[in-house]
Motif scaffolding. Structure first.
Motif, PDB file in Angstrom:
ATOM      1  N   PHE A  60       0.619  -0.935  -0.173  1.00 25.68           N
ATOM      2  CA  PHE A  60       0.801  -0.089   0.273  1.00 25.68           C
ATOM      3  C   PHE A  60       0.536   1.517  -0.311  1.00 25.68           C
ATOM      4  O   PHE A  60       1.774   1.084   0.818  1.00 25.68           O
ATOM      5  N   ASP A  61       0.492   1.992  -0.617  1.00 30.70           N
ATOM      6  CA  ASP A  61       1.507   3.625  -0.192  1.00 30.70           C
ATOM      7  C   ASP A  61       0.147   4.756  -0.590  1.00 30.70           C
ATOM      8  O   ASP A  61      -1.092   4.523  -0.203  1.00 30.70           O
ATOM      9  N   TYR A  62       1.259   5.842  -0.095  1.00 31.48           N
ATOM     10  CA  TYR A  62       0.130   7.552  -0.538  1.00 31.48           C
ATOM     11  C   TYR A  62      -0.825   7.368  -1.834  1.00 31.48           C
ATOM     12  O   TYR A  62      -0.232   7.380  -2.273  1.00 31.48           O
ATOM     13  N   ALA A  63      -1.953   7.920  -1.734  1.00 29.82           N
ATOM     14  CA  ALA A  63      -2.358   7.471  -2.910  1.00 29.82           C
ATOM     15  C   ALA A  63      -2.014   8.951  -3.746  1.00 29.82           C
ATOM     16  O   ALA A  63      -2.039   9.273  -5.151  1.00 29.82           O
ATOM     17  N   ARG A  66       4.093  12.258  -0.778  1.00 24.21           N
ATOM     18  CA  ARG A  66       4.073  12.638   0.314  1.00 24.21           C
ATOM     19  C   ARG A  66       5.626  13.028   0.012  1.00 24.21           C
ATOM     20  O   ARG A  66       6.278  11.898  -0.172  1.00 24.21           O
ATOM     21  N   VAL A  67       5.794  15.050   0.435  1.00 21.96           N
ATOM     22  CA  VAL A  67       7.349  14.610   0.508  1.00 21.96           C
ATOM     23  C   VAL A  67       7.731  14.669   1.984  1.00 21.96           C
ATOM     24  O   VAL A  67       7.056  16.010   2.265  1.00 21.96           O
ATOM     25  N   ASP A  68       8.918  14.395   2.455  1.00 18.98           N
ATOM     26  CA  ASP A  68       9.960  15.016   3.380  1.00 18.98           C
ATOM     27  C   ASP A  68      10.250  16.072   4.028  1.00 18.98           C
ATOM     28  O   ASP A  68      10.847  17.120   2.279  1.00 18.98           O
ATOM     29  N   LEU A  75       7.856  10.055   0.330  1.00 13.79           N
ATOM     30  CA  LEU A  75       8.310   9.470   1.643  1.00 13.79           C
ATOM     31  C   LEU A  75       7.290   8.242   1.425  1.00 13.79           C
ATOM     32  O   LEU A  75       6.061   8.431   0.189  1.00 13.79           O
ATOM     33  N   ASP A  76       7.199   7.353   2.047  1.00 11.13           N
ATOM     34  CA  ASP A  76       6.756   5.441   1.670  1.00 11.13           C
ATOM     35  C   ASP A  76       5.987   5.900   2.941  1.00 11.13           C
ATOM     36  O   ASP A  76       6.077   5.645   3.659  1.00 11.13           O
ATOM     37  N   GLU A  92      -2.843   8.661   7.449  1.00 13.06           N
ATOM     38  CA  GLU A  92      -2.199   8.820   6.376  1.00 13.06           C
ATOM     39  C   GLU A  92      -3.190   8.472   4.537  1.00 13.06           C
ATOM     40  O   GLU A  92      -2.423   8.411   3.820  1.00 13.06           O
ATOM     41  N   LEU A  93      -4.200   8.792   5.531  1.00 14.09           N
ATOM     42  CA  LEU A  93      -5.184   8.407   4.025  1.00 14.09           C
ATOM     43  C   LEU A  93      -5.233   9.833   3.143  1.00 14.09           C
ATOM     44  O   LEU A  93      -4.981  11.083   3.622  1.00 14.09           O
ATOM     45  N   PRO A  94      -5.663   9.804   2.169  1.00 19.61           N
ATOM     46  CA  PRO A  94      -6.094   8.220   1.126  1.00 19.61           C
ATOM     47  C   PRO A  94      -4.580   7.777   0.707  1.00 19.61           C
ATOM     48  O   PRO A  94      -3.908   7.955   0.731  1.00 19.61           O
TER      49      PRO A  94
END
Length: 196
Positions: A60-63, A66-68, A75-76, A92-94
């Motif tokens: 599963f991953d971010y839809a 996302r960046v640090d 980001l994973d 953490e969604l979606p």
């Protein structure tokens, strides 16, 4: 080179019915692929938990990427959906999932786990040749796809219905699409869309 053209050939508000009609078309393929593609966007914690239970071992991953904020690195998603606290998972969604499986393994559980997010099952194969209509099967392009909560292969807008698509060759074999829709007691429900 190129992509298939896919025609919407069946639409319903019942996910089980959409899946059943996709299977009816899949049975018409002369050759069926040895891999099924499952994709879904997960909008709620319950959706994510159901899908994680349906697809053990799936990644599963971010839809949305996302960046640090410090390093700028992507980001994973790294939580265990099955054990994460509701409030932690909700932040953490979606989420999204892309998973490949052997045919006939987990597709039914996947359909049952689909929530309000857009999801799809892709069933590649090759349609039989039909010289009478000048239609010839092409393994690279042919197959069946069912979209849940959507009627656009680009996933641009969520809907409250589910759409079955017939993928045909890169030239857009409309006579074949019409015949497949008729087999389902339907008609071609719109213009061809760029497929896989």
């Amino acid at each position: 080179m190129g992509n298939s053209w896919a025609y919407p050939v069946f639409r319903t508000t019942d996910a089980e019915e959409a899946w059943a009609q996709a299977l009816r078309l899949n049975a018409l393929l002369e050759v069926r692929g040895d891999e099924v593609t499952l994709m879904a966007d997960l909008l709620t914690v319950k959706d994510a938990q159901r899908m994680a239970a349906a697809l053990p071992g799936a990644g599963f991953d971010y839809a949305d990427a996302r960046v640090d904020p410090v390093t700028g690195d992507f980001l994973d998603f790294g939580l265990d959906i099955g054990t994460a606290e509701h409030s932690v998972l909700e932040a953490e969604l979606p989420l999204s999932v892309l998973h490949y499986v052997a045919p006939g393994t987990v597709e039914r559980r996947f359909v049952e786990a689909v929530g309000r997010g857009i999801a799809s099952i892709g069933l590649p194969g090759r349609w039989p040749d039909d010289p009478e209509t000048d239609s010839y099967g092409v393994s690279k392009y042919d197959g069946v796809e069912v979209l849940f909560n959507c009627d656009d292969l680009n996933w641009s807008q969520r809907t409250d219905h589910h759409t079955v698509f017939a993928h045909v060759d890169k030239w857009g074999d409309l006579p074949r699409a019409k015949g497949l829709a008729k087999y389902l007691g339907s008609t071609v429900l719109g213009e061809a869309q760029l497929g896989w």
